[in-house]
Scaffold this motif. Structure first.
Motif, PDB file in Angstrom:
ATOM      1  N   THR A 148       0.836  -1.204   0.000  1.00 40.82           N
ATOM      2  CA  THR A 148       0.000   0.000   0.000  1.00 40.82           C
ATOM      3  C   THR A 148       0.868   1.251   0.000  1.00 40.82           C
ATOM      4  N   ASP A 149       1.971   1.191   0.730  1.00 41.11           N
ATOM      5  CA  ASP A 149       2.896   2.318   0.779  1.00 41.11           C
ATOM      6  C   ASP A 149       3.509   2.543  -0.608  1.00 41.11           C
ATOM      7  N   PHE A 150       3.910   1.461  -1.280  1.00 42.47           N
ATOM      8  CA  PHE A 150       4.466   1.561  -2.626  1.00 42.47           C
ATOM      9  C   PHE A 150       3.444   2.167  -3.577  1.00 42.47           C
ATOM     10  N   TYR A 151       2.215   1.710  -3.480  1.00 40.56           N
ATOM     11  CA  TYR A 151       1.150   2.192  -4.380  1.00 40.56           C
ATOM     12  C   TYR A 151       1.005   3.710  -4.270  1.00 40.56           C
ATOM     13  N   GLU A 152       0.949   4.216  -3.049  1.00 45.58           N
ATOM     14  CA  GLU A 152       0.754   5.655  -2.849  1.00 45.58           C
ATOM     15  C   GLU A 152       1.980   6.452  -3.282  1.00 45.58           C
ATOM     16  N   LYS A 153       3.175   5.932  -2.970  1.00 42.90           N
ATOM     17  CA  LYS A 153       4.391   6.657  -3.365  1.00 42.90           C
ATOM     18  C   LYS A 153       4.555   6.658  -4.888  1.00 42.90           C
ATOM     19  N   ARG A 154       4.262   5.524  -5.487  1.00 45.32           N
ATOM     20  CA  ARG A 154       4.391   5.444  -6.949  1.00 45.32           C
ATOM     21  C   ARG A 154       3.390   6.376  -7.619  1.00 45.32           C
ATOM     22  N   LYS A 155       2.178   6.431  -7.109  1.00 43.33           N
ATOM     23  CA  LYS A 155       1.161   7.332  -7.661  1.00 43.33           C
ATOM     24  C   LYS A 155       1.601   8.786  -7.529  1.00 43.33           C
ATOM     25  N   ALA A 156       2.170   9.125  -6.383  1.00 49.32           N
ATOM     26  CA  ALA A 156       2.636  10.501  -6.168  1.00 49.32           C
ATOM     27  C   ALA A 156       3.765  10.846  -7.130  1.00 49.32           C
ATOM     28  N   ASP A 157       4.672   9.889  -7.333  1.00 43.88           N
ATOM     29  CA  ASP A 157       5.778  10.130  -8.267  1.00 43.88           C
ATOM     30  C   ASP A 157       5.270  10.346  -9.691  1.00 43.88           C
ATOM     31  N   LEU A 158       4.319   9.530 -10.115  1.00 46.87           N
ATOM     32  CA  LEU A 158       3.788   9.650 -11.477  1.00 46.87           C
ATOM     33  C   LEU A 158       3.074  10.980 -11.676  1.00 46.87           C
ATOM     34  N   LYS A 159       2.376  11.438 -10.650  1.00 46.03           N
ATOM     35  CA  LYS A 159       1.690  12.734 -10.767  1.00 46.03           C
ATOM     36  C   LYS A 159       2.699  13.888 -10.801  1.00 46.03           C
ATOM     37  N   LYS A 160       3.795  13.757 -10.031  1.00 45.25           N
ATOM     38  CA  LYS A 160       4.852  14.764 -10.111  1.00 45.25           C
ATOM     39  C   LYS A 160       5.461  14.774 -11.513  1.00 45.25           C
ATOM     40  N   ALA A 161       5.681  13.566 -12.039  1.00 51.77           N
ATOM     41  CA  ALA A 161       6.240  13.468 -13.393  1.00 51.77           C
ATOM     42  C   ALA A 161       5.322  14.156 -14.396  1.00 51.77           C
ATOM     43  N   LEU A 162       4.020  13.925 -14.281  1.00 56.82           N
ATOM     44  CA  LEU A 162       3.067  14.553 -15.214  1.00 56.82           C
ATOM     45  C   LEU A 162       3.123  16.077 -15.109  1.00 56.82           C
ATOM     46  N   GLY A 163       3.294  16.580 -13.886  1.00 58.78           N
ATOM     47  CA  GLY A 163       3.415  18.025 -13.722  1.00 58.78           C
ATOM     48  C   GLY A 163       4.622  18.576 -14.470  1.00 58.78           C
ATOM     49  N   TYR A 164       5.732  17.864 -14.392  1.00 47.85           N
ATOM     50  CA  TYR A 164       6.933  18.315 -15.100  1.00 47.85           C
ATOM     51  C   TYR A 164       6.802  18.144 -16.615  1.00 47.85           C
ATOM     52  N   TYR A 165       6.136  17.060 -17.061  1.00 50.37           N
ATOM     53  CA  TYR A 165       5.905  16.920 -18.518  1.00 50.37           C
ATOM     54  C   TYR A 165       5.083  18.105 -19.029  1.00 50.37           C
ATOM     55  N   GLN A 166       4.107  18.521 -18.214  1.00 51.24           N
ATOM     56  CA  GLN A 166       3.285  19.657 -18.621  1.00 51.24           C
ATOM     57  C   GLN A 166       4.135  20.930 -18.689  1.00 51.24           C
ATOM     58  N   GLU A 167       5.043  21.086 -17.734  1.00 54.75           N
ATOM     59  CA  GLU A 167       5.950  22.240 -17.759  1.00 54.75           C
ATOM     60  C   GLU A 167       6.859  22.182 -18.993  1.00 54.75           C
ATOM     61  N   ALA A 168       7.280  20.983 -19.362  1.00 55.84           N
ATOM     62  CA  ALA A 168       8.115  20.833 -20.560  1.00 55.84           C
ATOM     63  C   ALA A 168       7.350  21.233 -21.815  1.00 55.84           C
ATOM     64  N   LEU A 169       6.055  20.863 -21.871  1.00 57.72           N
ATOM     65  CA  LEU A 169       5.220  21.263 -23.011  1.00 57.72           C
ATOM     66  C   LEU A 169       5.047  22.779 -23.056  1.00 57.72           C
ATOM     67  N   ILE A 170       4.836  23.384 -21.898  1.00 58.96           N
ATOM     68  CA  ILE A 170       4.668  24.843 -21.825  1.00 58.96           C
ATOM     69  C   ILE A 170       5.941  25.543 -22.297  1.00 58.96           C
ATOM     70  N   ALA A 171       7.093  25.045 -21.843  1.00 57.19           N
ATOM     71  CA  ALA A 171       8.367  25.666 -22.228  1.00 57.19           C
ATOM     72  C   ALA A 171       8.656  25.493 -23.719  1.00 57.19           C
ATOM     73  N   GLY A 172       8.163  24.408 -24.297  1.00 55.14           N
ATOM     74  CA  GLY A 172       8.425  24.117 -25.708  1.00 55.14           C
ATOM     75  C   GLY A 172       7.434  24.739 -26.664  1.00 55.14           C
ATOM     76  N   SER A 173       6.582  25.642 -26.174  1.00 55.97           N
ATOM     77  CA  SER A 173       5.575  26.297 -27.016  1.00 55.97           C
ATOM     78  C   SER A 173       5.552  27.791 -26.717  1.00 55.97           C
ATOM     79  N   ASP A 174       5.358  28.585 -27.765  1.00 61.46           N
ATOM     80  CA  ASP A 174       5.305  30.037 -27.587  1.00 61.46           C
ATOM     81  C   ASP A 174       4.024  30.490 -26.886  1.00 61.46           C
ATOM     82  N   VAL A 175       2.922  29.753 -27.076  1.00 59.84           N
ATOM     83  CA  VAL A 175       1.611  30.249 -26.616  1.00 59.84           C
ATOM     84  C   VAL A 175       0.916  29.326 -25.618  1.00 59.84           C
ATOM     85  N   PHE A 176       1.276  28.061 -25.571  1.00 58.65           N
ATOM     86  CA  PHE A 176       0.603  27.101 -24.693  1.00 58.65           C
ATOM     87  C   PHE A 176       0.998  27.354 -23.238  1.00 58.65           C
TER      88      PHE A 176
END
Length: 957
Positions: free
Chosen positions: A304-332
């Motif tokens: 259960t601990d692994f499940y919650e930590k892994r979920k938190a890590d994946l959501k952090k990763a998604l936040g950074y992927y979104q930041e990468a998309l924002i940085a790679g676009s002039d208007v997004f």
């Protein structure tokens, strides 16, 4: 994003900028306008130096506009501003504008200094680097080679520039996946390099060693690069920051997450000093953080601990992927996971594609995690987000492909992005399995279709688009001229390279000619696209045939089966086989998990069928084939046996399956206690089978009514006394061996179909080219010479030319592409006409593709070297059944079954009869005699009925 980091991210472009500003300065002038030009130019330099690229663009454009008014459009005084304008556009990520400016600079040099002036090197080097950033590594390599050729005109003067260009060529080879050649080129370039170039080359060598799984050498050379940069430029130079990004990406890939995170932080501290948060460099920083959280293993003592930590890590990763998309676009600017930049909003298409693909993988991993925790609601939502994100990736792939003119570039893209389509289909399957909603099966099929023969489909669309796009004949003739000459020089280059002692001067000349003509061709295509909107719209339409459209068009007796295969690898022991079975009223979507045994079985069956030792088959080989053929059947078809009963099969294979005739599969466990080829339960005994490269090609492009004036055109050279030395292929260095049975073959055929037959010395290439467009059936019984290195130069061998002929007797695939055929069927009864190089994402690059492209919707071809005598009899029976009104695949099946029934134990071996397959439209060419008999009976019944009515009426009267 390791492969996109190099000297090109350096603001001053590795010293080129200073060369332009000092060597090619404008001269001072007393004229006020001339002084204004100089002022704009120098202001542009100043703004460029401080990183104000927008301001630099404005100043350089002012200098060029005013300079054109004073000096003329192609004045040499415009060269420096043009090149620096291109560099500024490159740094802003406006790559198409940069290409246009560099092409103008190229014209300036050619107008003022000629076509061999070393100044062209600066243009070509910059163009090569722009094409690298666009992901077109084939074009990048070609331009870097052209730059080197131009510099070598004056090697002493451009010593340092030659070193830079050699390093760029080494990188281009790396990006093309030619690691052995790349590392040799990189070490060669090291010998005369300064520290700046050495740091780049050490980084490149490290990347190559990483691809070769040599991790100690990878770390060693990255550390060498970092050490040079620190000593040369200091601990906070942007060069070092960019190299930290590269190194952290490597550390992430080998699983050293803590060290990777540390170097990413170091990179961020430096990068933010030089670049804004709307830049590719900052996007790469965010991408590294995202990949850190995606990849790292969470430490947890309980599930259960692994499940919650892994979920938190994946959501952090998604936040950074979104930041990468924002940085790679002039208007997004959206931080919501369900948002992605729209087409055209990205700074770099290829960089955005990488980020979106990584984000899609993260969303799929999160969905898998939810599913493992029985949270089906969140799993479905995350799978749907993964699907929409992957769909955006496939749109980007199409967008990138539309910018590639050369087929080689399109092939490279298809091969390297095949995994994107496999992921898309995989996510569709998970959603279909989770929800049982039909829409996900339909969407999965659409993705599978888009992954099939995309470049070939684009070529077919291009050909059709020209017919109604309003393009003048003069431009089409110019295109034919350029394509023909490019093809001729490529072939001469290939043949020169096959010589034991190639002439370097000839190779240099041919390379130069191919490059120059290709440039002219690309510029002509640009004219087509910009000036003729109907042509552009049709050519780049990104639609494939849907399940409902297929179901409307197929008969009750037909089933379409499409495969998509992810092979197991050294990193991933299990692969997947996705299968779509379409009948008039059903769609079955399924997945089989396979391991290396599946690939081994394909190779075992293929080796058995094609082995030249078929006359000496032993019991052990027989048993191995039989078991492998049945195991393949179990994976590919057994689950669908009930659905496929009494159906004709249209198979759309994938990957290595394209080499196999499905007739060879065994539908029941074989008896291997004795060796009897006649009694094996071949699939041909259950089904008629045809093949196609994609359903879209078959149902949207492969329909054709008879329009040709005549029926049959057949060619059968005998090669008696033919001593032609085709030195590119050792098998033919002693001349072409006679084919005694081909005369008999065409005589058999002529007995069933009216037409014209050319045999022996009359079977000339020029005659085929002259007559082919007037015939409904083309039959070619001759040798084939396969060129796996350059598939477009595989050849059909006609008779040795006689007299003063322009043709050489070798009809290659490239020449077939340029023909306009009206035939409804081409029978390539030559050996190996369906074999060739397997191109990932495209299929087998065979001669047959040329006939399909030229307008012939149906091909009968061979998958290996068919035995002469048995081939002639199979062709005789094929035409016999065809003339009775059978469809092409039914006629071929009947011919094969007749061979099995009548063959002695030796000639019942599958090698003799299994090699022929039907590709494309398999509809009948003739109405069978049975239909005429039925019509006669019907007519007699109608007459008798009328006679009875007449008699009754007369009796009443």
């Amino acid at each position: 994003m390791t492969k996109f980091k190099s000297l090109l991210y350096r603001v001053l472009f590795g010293g080129f900028f200073f060369l332009f500003s000092q060597v090619f300065c404008f001269a001072s002038s007393v004229n006020n306008d001339s002084l204004a030009v100089v002022h704009y130019y120098r202001t542009g330099i100043s703004q460029f130096k401080i990183g104000d690229f927008e301001g630099a663009v404005e100043q350089y454009k002012n200098a060029i506009e005013l300079g054109e008014n004073i000096f003329g459009c192609y004045s040499r005084k415009l060269f420096s501003s043009s090149v620096n304008l291109g560099i500024a556009y490159k740094n802003l990520g406006e790559y198409d504008e940069a290409v246009s400016v560099y092409l103008e600079a190229e014209r300036i040099v050619k107008e003022n200094f000629g076509i061999d002036n070393p100044r062209l090197s600066f243009v070509y080097g910059n163009l090569g680097n722009i094409y690298k950033l666009k992901g077109d590594y084939v074009k990048s390599f070609e331009y870097q080679q052209a730059a080197l050729r131009a510099f070598l005109v004056a090697p002493d003067k451009y010593d340092s520039q030659i070193s830079i260009t050699r390093s760029n060529i080494a990188e281009a080879l790396y990006l093309l996946g030619d690691y052995e050649e790349a590392i040799l080129s990189a070490f060669d370039a090291l010998e005369d390099s300064n520290d700046n170039i050495k740091s780049f080359l050490y980084s490149l060598i490290a990347r190559i060693y990483f691809q070769q799984s040599n991790y100690p050498e990878t770390r060693k050379y990255y550390q060498e690069s970092l050490s040079i940069l620190t000593q040369a430029y200091g601990a906070d130079s942007y060069d070092l920051g960019l190299e930290y990004i590269n190194y952290s990406q490597l550390l992430l890939k080998i699983g050293d997450y803590d060290e990777a995170y540390r170097y990413t932080e170091l990179a961020e501290d430096i990068i933010v000093k030089y670049f804004t948060k709307k830049s590719l460099q900052y996007s790469d920083i965010m991408l590294n953080y995202a990949n850190y959280y995606l990849g790292r293993s969470s430490e947890a003592s309980e599930l259960t601990d692994f499940y919650e930590k892994r979920k938190a890590d994946l959501k952090k990763a998604l936040g950074y992927y979104q930041e990468a998309l924002i940085a790679g676009s002039d208007v997004f600017s959206s931080v919501a996971f369900n948002d992605n930049p729209k087409p055209g909003e990205e700074i770099s298409e290829i960089q955005m594609l990488e980020v979106i693909n990584q984000k899609a993988g993260c969303l799929e991993a999160l969905a898998d995690l939810y599913l493992s925790g029985q949270d089906k609601g969140n799993a479905k939502e995350s799978f749907e987000l993964a699907l929409s994100t992957t769909e955006r990736a496939t749109e980007l792939i199409h967008q990138i492909r539309t910018g590639y003119v050369s087929e080689e570039s399109q092939f490279f893209l298809s091969e390297n992005q095949e995994s994107t389509f496999i992921r898309a289909v995989g996510v569709c399957y998970k959603l279909y399995d989770l929800t049982n909603e039909f829409q996900f099966a339909e969407k999965g099929f659409s993705f599978a279709e888009k992954s099939k023969s995309a470049s070939f489909l684009a070529s077919v669309k291009d050909s059709r688009a020209k017919k109604f796009g309003g393009i003048p004949d003069s431009l089409l003739k110019r295109e034919d001229y350029l394509k023909t000459n490019i093809s001729n020089y490529k072939e001469m280059l290939f043949e020169e390279n096959q010589n034991e002692d190639p002439d370097s001067a000839r190779i240099e000349l041919f390379n130069s000619k191919v490059f120059q003509l290709s440039e002219q061709y690309e510029q002509l295509v640009k004219v087509f696209e910009e000036s003729f909107p109907n042509y552009y719209a049709f050519k780049y339409e990104n639609k494939v045939v849907g399940v409902d459209q297929i179901q409307e068009r197929i008969s009750d007796r037909t089933a379409v089966i499409e495969y998509l295969i992810e092979e197991p690898t050294a990193q991933k022991s299990n692969g997947q086989v996705f299968k779509f079975v379409i009948t008039p009223d059903e769609l079955h979507f399924s997945k089989e998990v396979v391991d290396s045994t599946f690939v081994g079985n394909i190779e075992s069956v293929y080796q058995f069928l094609t082995s030249s030792k078929y006359l000496f088959t032993g019991k052990g080989e027989y048993r191995k084939y039989a078991l492998a053929a049945h195991e393949l059947y179990n994976v590919l078809l057994s689950d669908e046996k009930q659905v496929l009963e009494d159906k004709d099969l249209v198979v759309i294979p994938d990957d290595k399956l394209a080499y196999l005739p499905f007739d060879a599969l065994l539908s029941a466990p074989p008896d291997t206690t004795t060796m009897n080829f006649r009694t094996l339960p071949y699939l041909v005994k259950d089904y008629s089978i045809s093949y196609t490269y994609s359903a879209t090609l078959l149902y949207d492009y492969f329909n054709k009514e008879k329009v040709a004036k005549h029926d049959l055109l057949a060619f059968a050279p005998s090669y008696e006394g033919d001593d032609r030395d085709y030195t590119a292929n050792a098998e033919y260095r002693g001349g072409l061996l006679p084919l005694p049975a081909v005369n008999k073959e065409v005589d058999f055929i002529h007995g069933y179909v009216n037409g014209d037959v050319f045999k022996d010395s009359l079977a000339q290439e020029f005659r085929f080219k002259e007559l082919a467009s007037d015939y409904d059936i083309l039959h070619l019984a001759m040798h084939t010479i396969i060129n796996d290195t350059l598939p477009m130069y595989s050849k059909l061998a006609f008779s040795k030319p006689y007299g003063a002929q322009l043709d050489d007797g070798w009809l290659n695939t490239n020449e077939i592409y340029s023909m306009d055929l009206n035939a409804r069927m081409a029978v390539l009864s030559a050996c190996n006409t369906g074999s060739g190089k397997l191109q990932k994402g495209e299929g087998v690059m065979s001669l047959a593709r040329g006939f399909l492209y030229a307008g012939c919707p149906s091909i009968v071809m061979t998958l290996w070297e068919v035995e002469d005598e048995s081939g002639a009899h199979i062709m005789k029976d094929f035409y016999k059944f065809l003339s009775k009104g059978k469809s092409k695949h039914e006629a071929l099946r009947s011919a094969k079954l007749a061979h099995i029934a009548n063959a002695d134990p030796l000639k019942a071996h599958p090698h003799y009869w299994l090699g022929y397959v039907v590709v494309g439209n398999s509809d009948p060419l003739y109405k069978g005699k049975d239909i005429y008999f039925i019509l006669i009976i019907f007519g007699v019944v109608v007459l008798l009925f009328v006679d009875q009515l007449y008699r009754k009426r007369k009796a009443r009267d």
